[in-house]
Enzyme design. Structure first.
Site, PDB file in Angstrom:
ATOM      1  N   TRP A 110      -5.649 -33.156  69.885  1.00  0.00           N
ATOM      2  CA  TRP A 110      -7.070 -33.450  69.136  1.00  0.00           C
ATOM      3  C   TRP A 110      -8.333 -33.490  69.677  1.00  0.00           C
ATOM      4  O   TRP A 110      -8.058 -34.001  70.839  1.00  0.00           O
ATOM      5  CB  TRP A 110      -6.857 -34.758  68.115  1.00  0.00           C
ATOM      6  CG  TRP A 110      -8.151 -34.852  67.361  1.00  0.00           C
ATOM      7  CD1 TRP A 110      -8.387 -34.241  66.145  1.00  0.00           C
ATOM      8  CD2 TRP A 110      -9.103 -35.777  67.326  1.00  0.00           C
ATOM      9  NE1 TRP A 110      -9.569 -34.716  65.681  1.00  0.00           N
ATOM     10  CE2 TRP A 110     -10.219 -35.521  66.604  1.00  0.00           C
ATOM     11  CE3 TRP A 110      -9.475 -36.440  68.518  1.00  0.00           C
ATOM     12  CZ2 TRP A 110     -11.303 -36.141  66.303  1.00  0.00           C
ATOM     13  CZ3 TRP A 110     -10.829 -37.320  68.593  1.00  0.00           C
ATOM     14  CH2 TRP A 110     -11.655 -37.043  67.512  1.00  0.00           C
ATOM     15  N   ASP A 121     -18.703 -32.234  52.692  1.00  0.00           N
ATOM     16  CA  ASP A 121     -17.602 -32.388  53.287  1.00  0.00           C
ATOM     17  C   ASP A 121     -16.618 -33.825  52.373  1.00  0.00           C
ATOM     18  O   ASP A 121     -17.141 -33.994  51.338  1.00  0.00           O
ATOM     19  CB  ASP A 121     -17.684 -32.666  54.741  1.00  0.00           C
ATOM     20  CG  ASP A 121     -16.375 -32.396  55.610  1.00  0.00           C
ATOM     21  OD1 ASP A 121     -15.487 -33.077  55.457  1.00  0.00           O
ATOM     22  OD2 ASP A 121     -16.335 -31.098  56.201  1.00  0.00           O
ATOM     23  N   TRP A 165     -10.725 -25.745  53.612  1.00  0.00           N
ATOM     24  CA  TRP A 165      -9.468 -26.249  53.342  1.00  0.00           C
ATOM     25  C   TRP A 165      -8.923 -26.976  54.376  1.00  0.00           C
ATOM     26  O   TRP A 165      -8.587 -26.315  55.596  1.00  0.00           O
ATOM     27  CB  TRP A 165      -8.714 -24.911  52.842  1.00  0.00           C
ATOM     28  CG  TRP A 165      -7.019 -25.544  52.554  1.00  0.00           C
ATOM     29  CD1 TRP A 165      -6.337 -25.899  53.326  1.00  0.00           C
ATOM     30  CD2 TRP A 165      -6.409 -24.801  51.558  1.00  0.00           C
ATOM     31  NE1 TRP A 165      -4.854 -25.970  52.674  1.00  0.00           N
ATOM     32  CE2 TRP A 165      -4.946 -25.146  51.513  1.00  0.00           C
ATOM     33  CE3 TRP A 165      -6.700 -23.977  50.066  1.00  0.00           C
ATOM     34  CZ2 TRP A 165      -4.153 -25.032  50.774  1.00  0.00           C
ATOM     35  CZ3 TRP A 165      -5.648 -23.844  49.265  1.00  0.00           C
ATOM     36  CH2 TRP A 165      -4.344 -24.264  49.553  1.00  0.00           C
ATOM     37  N   ASP A 166      -8.847 -28.131  54.386  1.00  0.00           N
ATOM     38  CA  ASP A 166      -8.308 -29.057  55.477  1.00  0.00           C
ATOM     39  C   ASP A 166      -6.875 -29.537  55.562  1.00  0.00           C
ATOM     40  O   ASP A 166      -6.528 -29.550  54.316  1.00  0.00           O
ATOM     41  CB  ASP A 166      -9.409 -30.387  55.457  1.00  0.00           C
ATOM     42  CG  ASP A 166      -9.514 -30.942  56.863  1.00  0.00           C
ATOM     43  OD1 ASP A 166      -8.868 -30.661  57.896  1.00  0.00           O
ATOM     44  OD2 ASP A 166     -10.214 -31.890  57.051  1.00  0.00           O
ATOM     45  N   MET A 167      -6.248 -29.778  56.556  1.00  0.00           N
ATOM     46  CA  MET A 167      -5.064 -30.411  56.571  1.00  0.00           C
ATOM     47  C   MET A 167      -5.077 -31.344  57.842  1.00  0.00           C
ATOM     48  O   MET A 167      -4.919 -31.010  58.862  1.00  0.00           O
ATOM     49  CB  MET A 167      -4.058 -29.237  56.543  1.00  0.00           C
ATOM     50  CG  MET A 167      -2.582 -29.804  56.841  1.00  0.00           C
ATOM     51  SD  MET A 167      -2.151 -30.795  55.647  1.00  0.00           S
ATOM     52  CE  MET A 167      -0.426 -31.113  56.081  1.00  0.00           C
ATOM     53  N   CYS A 179      -9.084 -25.380  58.370  1.00  0.00           N
ATOM     54  CA  CYS A 179      -9.305 -26.508  59.168  1.00  0.00           C
ATOM     55  C   CYS A 179      -8.056 -27.317  59.150  1.00  0.00           C
ATOM     56  O   CYS A 179      -7.320 -27.456  58.168  1.00  0.00           O
ATOM     57  CB  CYS A 179     -10.549 -27.339  58.572  1.00  0.00           C
ATOM     58  SG  CYS A 179     -10.812 -28.539  59.516  1.00  0.00           S
ATOM     59  N   ASP A 193     -12.654 -30.658  66.173  1.00  0.00           N
ATOM     60  CA  ASP A 193     -13.576 -31.734  65.684  1.00  0.00           C
ATOM     61  C   ASP A 193     -14.405 -32.231  66.944  1.00  0.00           C
ATOM     62  O   ASP A 193     -15.197 -32.667  66.626  1.00  0.00           O
ATOM     63  CB  ASP A 193     -12.728 -32.992  65.212  1.00  0.00           C
ATOM     64  CG  ASP A 193     -12.496 -32.609  64.007  1.00  0.00           C
ATOM     65  OD1 ASP A 193     -12.863 -31.947  63.179  1.00  0.00           O
ATOM     66  OD2 ASP A 193     -11.425 -33.761  63.411  1.00  0.00           O
TER      67      ASP A 193
HETATM   68  C1  DGJ Z   1     -11.357 -33.149  59.702  1.00  0.00           C
HETATM   69  C2  DGJ Z   1     -12.109 -31.915  59.872  1.00  0.00           C
HETATM   70  O1  DGJ Z   1     -11.803 -31.218  60.982  1.00  0.00           O
HETATM   71  C3  DGJ Z   1     -13.476 -32.553  59.810  1.00  0.00           C
HETATM   72  O2  DGJ Z   1     -14.406 -31.510  60.197  1.00  0.00           O
HETATM   73  C4  DGJ Z   1     -13.744 -33.196  58.634  1.00  0.00           C
HETATM   74  O3  DGJ Z   1     -13.601 -32.374  57.500  1.00  0.00           O
HETATM   75  C5  DGJ Z   1     -12.715 -34.359  58.460  1.00  0.00           C
HETATM   76  N1  DGJ Z   1     -11.514 -34.044  58.577  1.00  0.00           N
HETATM   77  C6  DGJ Z   1     -12.905 -35.036  56.932  1.00  0.00           C
HETATM   78  O4  DGJ Z   1     -11.796 -35.936  56.590  1.00  0.00           O
END
Ligand code: DGJ
Length: 719
Positions: free
Chosen positions: A187, A355, A466-468, A515, A537
């Site tokens: 990460w 966000d 769209w995050d995960m 994302c 991030d």
């Molecule tokens: C992880 C993403 O990479 C960030 O940019 C942000 O959207 C956070 N999650 C939000 O929980």
């Protein structure tokens, strides 16, 4: 172009500069003959070991090797028969060439176009399996794609316990030694290239986390030990897949075998008679002009044949956005968001992205995922009310969701606890306080689809992130019997693809950005649905150089989400110059990721020339050829994006190289004279140079002071 000699059973796949040859031998074994520079004449078949093609299959370079009958490589293809044996004996049974490139049902794949063609080869195992090997040729980009369809043509079920997308055998006689480059990390430190000689035995990267994860990327390179950026033989291999995968290089006495496909661990797919399984696609590039040439071929193919066609016009402007995450995290109300949006407008942004933290009860990462309804404490008029006010400021509106996740503390989970992946009798692991929804199930996806469409239909949402934020664990679907649990990981990925496909079909103008807790799912599969992916991030100007450098080996800069952020950086605490942070952000999909309400009007005005630079040169930045000029070493780097004809380019540098050294520019046209306009906070300077001198000894970089100085210059040939 595909050359097919159906009588001799030899096939050549030609792109502008490369050829790939394969043939069936007398015994019907499909052998790999050659992958390298363009060669229109079929190479000879390898001599049969011990004069007996039935012997030593282990020593023959094969196209789709099967285990159990003398091939002693580490097996990947693993068909298990009703008698418990695992073996395969695939023999050539037919071939077909068709115009256009194949598509794969339910799976992302490089798209047709520009004179693409398909070769289908049928291999048969008389015990009851037929394997159709698909080969796609994208001649203009230099890309060969492969996939396999396995069909049960027998009378009893067969269970696939491993099924590669592609295998390429590099014979030792042709390639005595090879290096393997993988893209590894963590990460906030994704995709750092790691290069080492291929040793005897198996070396592999992959994932068992359900998504590619931060640790590795589904892309790898084999190259000659002396290969560098602009010279040497390289073979790049990308898997068009976003779940568990394995890329494996094995050196034996015969050479190096490269295999890639779905990770066999926890994969088991039973085919009843007449059923088929289609593998994800693999894409290959050969470059004799080094790693830079290989990357530029992948970049072309991804831009022209992979990202959604809606976004393939690279000259069309992309919005400059401000994303609220690093500005507010979970701590905001409507007044704060509107102040931030007003500041974004002052900075000349086009789009405001809300966000995480907007849905009911979401004041921390402990709650509410799955309940995609606005928190009216923060947004009294709901999302639609906020959107209207943002639009009134002259900005488009975008929003963040994490559709695959569910918080234990959510109405969705309380109503449907069995919708989360969960192994009965074991505690379900919460990562970032959240579970994973079982996207292999239609009813689960349908619920999320209904919630997403309600959100997207409520107001004009122009952009969706769209995050995960976690990998998969406790992988077990309550909807499948024990014998079919080996399907869940793959069905999960198919479920994600299904929802993204529906989303992009229903909202064709929605700009989707993928994302995964930064860049844990940065792959060709996700790029089929979204033209951009948040790279990491970590927005630190120096760390981003390595992340973007490693990412660029396969993926073009225009698909990398890159934002200008504040100092000290939230991840590293480092203070880098405006120019260095802008250099990192302007290379890709440019945006802001900081609380601009804390900046003075003068400070915001100082950002205008950089935004204008993106508008002026965005088409070049998105469509140009990428050059890794000086690799990042933790202290700095130099890179450039140049027009294919060398008529213009943007050169970026940050950190240590800004000590007055000269940087050779391989794309400079010797006969031309270039104007070089460098952009600094509060000013610009212009110099002129002969193209010949820019090629060597090179562009004089300024000597700049400060912790992390930066340099951004536009070069254009005059006359
Ligand atoms: C992880 C993403 O990479 C960030 O940019 C942000 O959207 C956070 N999650 C939000 O929980």
């Amino acid at each position: 172009m595909i050359h097919a000699d159906f009588t001799a059973r030899r096939f050549g796949l030609h792109t502008a500069h490369t050829s790939y040859w394969l043939a069936a031998d007398d015994a019907g074994r499909l052998l790999h003959l050659y992958y390298g520079p363009l060669c229109r004449t079929a190479p000879a078949l390898p001599p049969a070991p011990h004069n007996d093609p039935g012997c030593w299959p282990d020593r023959l370079p094969q196209e789709y090797p099967a285990p159990g009958l003398g091939d002693n490589h580490a097996p990947f293809f693993a068909p298990e028969w009703p008698d418990g044996t695992v073996a395969g004996d695939l023999r050539f049974a037919g071939a077909e060439v068709t115009p256009g490139k194949y598509a794969l049902p339910g799976l992302p794949a490089f798209r047709d176009g520009d004179g693409a063609e398909t070769l289908r080869l049928t291999l048969r195992d008389e015990a009851g399996l037929t394997v159709t090997l698909l080969y796609g040729v994208l001649p203009g980009c230099g890309v060969i794609t492969r996939a396999a369809i396995v069909e049960n043509t027998g009378r009893a079920p067969v269970t696939l316990r491993g099924v590669p997308s592609a295998v390429v055998d590099f014979a030792k006689a042709d390639v005595p030694a090879l290096d393997l480059i993988t893209f590894d990390g963590d990460w906030a430190a994704e995709r750092t290239p790691c290069r080492a000689a291929v040793r005897p035995g198996v070396q592999s990267v992959g994932s068992v986390g359900g998504i590619p994860t931060h640790a590795h990327n589904p892309f790898a390179v084999l190259c000659a030990p002396d290969a560098g950026e602009e010279h040497g033989a390289c073979w790049g291999a990308a898997l068009v897949y976003s779940g568990n995968y394995r890329i494996q290089a094995e050196r034996t006495v015969a050479g190096v075998r490269l295999s890639l496909g779905i990770e066999p661990f926890r994969f088991a797919w039973t085919l009843a008679p007449g059923e088929r399984f289609t593998t994800p696609e693999a894409a290959f590039v050969y470059s004799g002009a080094g790693l830079g040439g290989m990357s530029r071929a992948f970049h072309d193919a991804i831009r022209r044949h992979l990202i959604p066609p809606r976004w393939a016009d690279l000259a069309a402007p992309r919005p400059v956005l401000l994303n609220s995450w690093e500005a507010c995290y979970f701590d905001f109300d409507e007044a704060k968001l509107l102040a931030l949006a007003a500041a974004a407008k002052d900075a000349h942004a086009d789009l405001f992205v809300l966000d995480d933290g907007w849905f009911k009860g979401r004041d921390a990462d402990t709650t509410s995922l799955g309940d995609w309804v606005a928190d009216t404490r923060k947004l009294p008029g709901g999302v639609a009310g906020l959107c209207k006010k943002i639009n009134a400021l002259g900005l488009d509106f975008g929003i963040w969701v994490e559709p695959e996740a569910v918080s234990p503390d959510s109405e969705l989970y309380r109503a449907h606890p069995d919708w989360a992946l969960h192994i009965p009798g074991r505690e379900t692991l919460a990562i970032r306080n959240q579970y994973v929804l079982d996207f292999s199930r239609d009813e689960v996806r349908e619920n999320i689809w209904q919630q997403l469409t309600a959100l997207l239909d409520s107001c004009p949402v122009r952009y969706l992130k769209w995050d995960m934020n976690r990998s998969l664990a406790n992988v077990c679907s309550a909807a499948l019997p024990a014998a079919r649990q080996g399907e869940v990981y793959h069905r999960y990925v198919l479920g994600v693809y299904d929802l993204q496909q529906k989303l992009t079909a229903r909202y064709p103008d929605l700009l989707l950005e993928n994302c995964a807790g930064g860049g844990a799912r940065f792959d060709c599969g996700m790029l089929y649905y979204a033209p951009q992916i948040w790279a990491s991030d970590n927005t630190d100007a120096l760390d981003r150089q390595m992340i973007q450098y490693g990412t660029s080996f396969c993926y073009p800069p225009c698909v990398m989400g890159e934002h200008y952020s504040t100092v000290p950086n939230h991840c590293t605490g480092r203070t880098a110059s405006v120019e260095a942070r802008m250099a990192a952000a302007l290379t890709g999909t440019f945006g802001f990721e900081l609380d601009l309400t804390r900046y003075t009007a003068a400070e915001i005005e100082a950002l205008h020339p950089f935004v204008q630079f993106y508008r002026d040169h965005g088409a070049l930045l998105r469509s140009g050829s990428y050059y890794r000029l000086a690799a990042p070493d933790g202290k700095g780097a130099v890179w450039a994006i140049a027009a294919a004809d060398g008529s213009e380019a943007v050169v970026f540098a940050a950190g240590a190289p800004l000590d007055g050294r000269r940087q050779p520019l391989p794309f400079a046209r010797p006969g031309a004279r270039y104007a070089v306009q460098a952009l600094y906070t509060g000013g610009a300077d212009e110099t002129a140079h002969a193209g010949e001198a820019l090629a060597a000894p090179g562009l004089p970089l300024p000597a700049l002071r400060g912790e992390v100085p930066g340099y951004i210059a536009w070069l254009h040939a005059q006359g």
